[in-house]
Design an enzyme around this catalytic site. Structure first.
Site, PDB file in Angstrom:
ATOM      1  N   HIS A   1       8.458 -15.900  -2.598  1.00 14.66           N
ATOM      2  CA  HIS A   1       9.436 -16.388  -3.585  1.00 14.66           C
ATOM      3  C   HIS A   1       8.863 -16.266  -5.000  1.00 14.66           C
ATOM      4  CE1 HIS A   1      12.851 -17.915  -1.363  1.00 14.66           C
ATOM      5  NE2 HIS A   1      12.142 -18.765  -0.638  1.00 14.66           N
TER       6      HIS A   1
ATOM      7  N   HIS B   1       5.909 -16.833   3.066  1.00 19.82           N
ATOM      8  CA  HIS B   1       7.301 -16.941   2.599  1.00 19.82           C
ATOM      9  C   HIS B   1       7.353 -17.568   1.197  1.00 19.82           C
ATOM     10  CE1 HIS B   1      11.685 -17.776   3.063  1.00 19.82           C
ATOM     11  NE2 HIS B   1      11.387 -18.868   2.367  1.00 19.82           N
ATOM     12  N   GLU B   2       6.603 -18.645   0.983  1.00 18.96           N
ATOM     13  CA  GLU B   2       6.644 -19.335  -0.312  1.00 18.96           C
ATOM     14  C   GLU B   2       6.005 -18.475  -1.413  1.00 18.96           C
ATOM     15  OE1 GLU B   2       8.516 -21.809  -0.654  1.00 18.96           O
ATOM     16  OE2 GLU B   2       8.814 -22.166   1.476  1.00 18.96           O
TER      17      GLU B   2
ATOM     18  N   GLU C   1      16.384 -15.843   0.183  1.00 20.74           N
ATOM     19  CA  GLU C   1      15.703 -16.299   1.401  1.00 20.74           C
ATOM     20  C   GLU C   1      15.323 -15.108   2.287  1.00 20.74           C
ATOM     21  OE1 GLU C   1      14.518 -19.277   2.610  1.00 20.74           O
ATOM     22  OE2 GLU C   1      14.794 -19.676   0.490  1.00 20.74           O
TER      23      GLU C   1
HETATM   24 ZN   LIG Z   1      12.599 -19.931   1.022  1.00 21.39          ZN
END
Ligand SMILES: [Zn+2]
Length: 268
Positions: A138, A134-135, A198
């Protein structure tokens, strides 16, 4: 009188429209995996330089964990996710920071930090792959530069419209307008925008963990545990003011993406 009022109204519309077109036209790029068009003033090189210098600062300021087990786990999972991530010229580095905070991040340029506080929630390798995926997503989607660009753009559009109104006999409305615009821009654009980021990071992260050989189903379990942790910690902010999607919504979105992610899953 009436005519000049409408002329001013037209000027507001024209100038705002022009500013908007400038915003949408300048610095557009495409996000890897999702193909979404995004607006970004910053160059990947600028973002990377910022990432490197911020990471160096963090390493000076926050204690680094000496726990051999935690370090080995983060290195192993991090390298597997990095191997499948579309981050050109990355100089990958994975650091475990000693902190109670349940958090992690990936700065542009592949600088990953995992706080010890999140490890009891990630629980196992696949849980950690969910977070790192997830990071890293981003960073791959350049969400930091996009956020800064949109914030700068909103300020510019607000200033232009404010100046036009301030020029008319309705000058008294100027400060209120700016204020309403500030609130409006926060609830109308900034926050939903970051909820969109997100969701996008969840989608790309899910694909990355699957490609790295982790069963994407594990992401659902992690976000449920993370939701429980936040509830226990007393995170009762109204849902519309939160930058994160509600946990249920997030889990539903992940379940919908599962067939696409599973098609990329190869057990290692
Ligand atoms: Zn996030």
């Amino acid at each position: 009188m009436k005519r000049s009022f409408w002329r001013r109204q037209a000027a507001v519309v024209t100038i705002c429209g022009g500013a908007l077109m400038l915003l949408l036209g300048a610095g557009c790029g495409t996000v890897a995996e999702t193909g979404r068009r995004q607006f970004n003033f910053m160059s990947p090189g600028q973002e990377m330089q910022l990432g490197f210098s911020e990471f160096e600062k963090m390493k000076q300021q926050v204690p680094i964990s000496k726990d051999p087990g935690a370090n080995a786990l983060v290195q192993k999972v991090g390298k597997r996710v990095a191997a499948v991530a579309d981050l050109p010229n990355a100089q990958w580095e994975f650091v475990v920071f000693e902190s109670k905070e349940a958090n992690a991040f990936c700065l542009p340029g592949g600088k990953v930090g995992v706080y010890t506080g999140i490890l009891p929630i990630t629980k196992d390798e696949a849980g950690l792959a969910t977070v790192i995926g997830h990071e890293v997503a981003h960073a791959v989607a350049r969400h930091g530069g996009e956020r800064m660009s949109v914030a700068m753009g909103l300020q510019t559009a607000g200033a232009v419209a404010g100046a036009v109104i301030g020029n008319s006999k309705y000058a008294n409305y100027g400060p209120a307008f700016t204020q309403v615009y500030g609130v409006g821009s926060q609830l109308g654009a900034s926050l939903p925008h970051s909820r969109m980021q997100e969701a996008e990071a969840d989608e790309i992260g899910l694909i990355y963990m699957a490609r790295a050989g982790y069963n994407p189903e594990a992401a659902v379990g992690f976000w449920q545990r993370f939701g429980e942790f936040n509830r226990a910690a007393g995170a009762n902010t109204p849902w519309f003011l939160r930058t994160h999607p509600t946990d249920n919504q997030r889990v539903e979105n992940l379940k919908a993406l599962m067939p696409k992610a599973k098609a990329q899953f190869r057990a290692q």
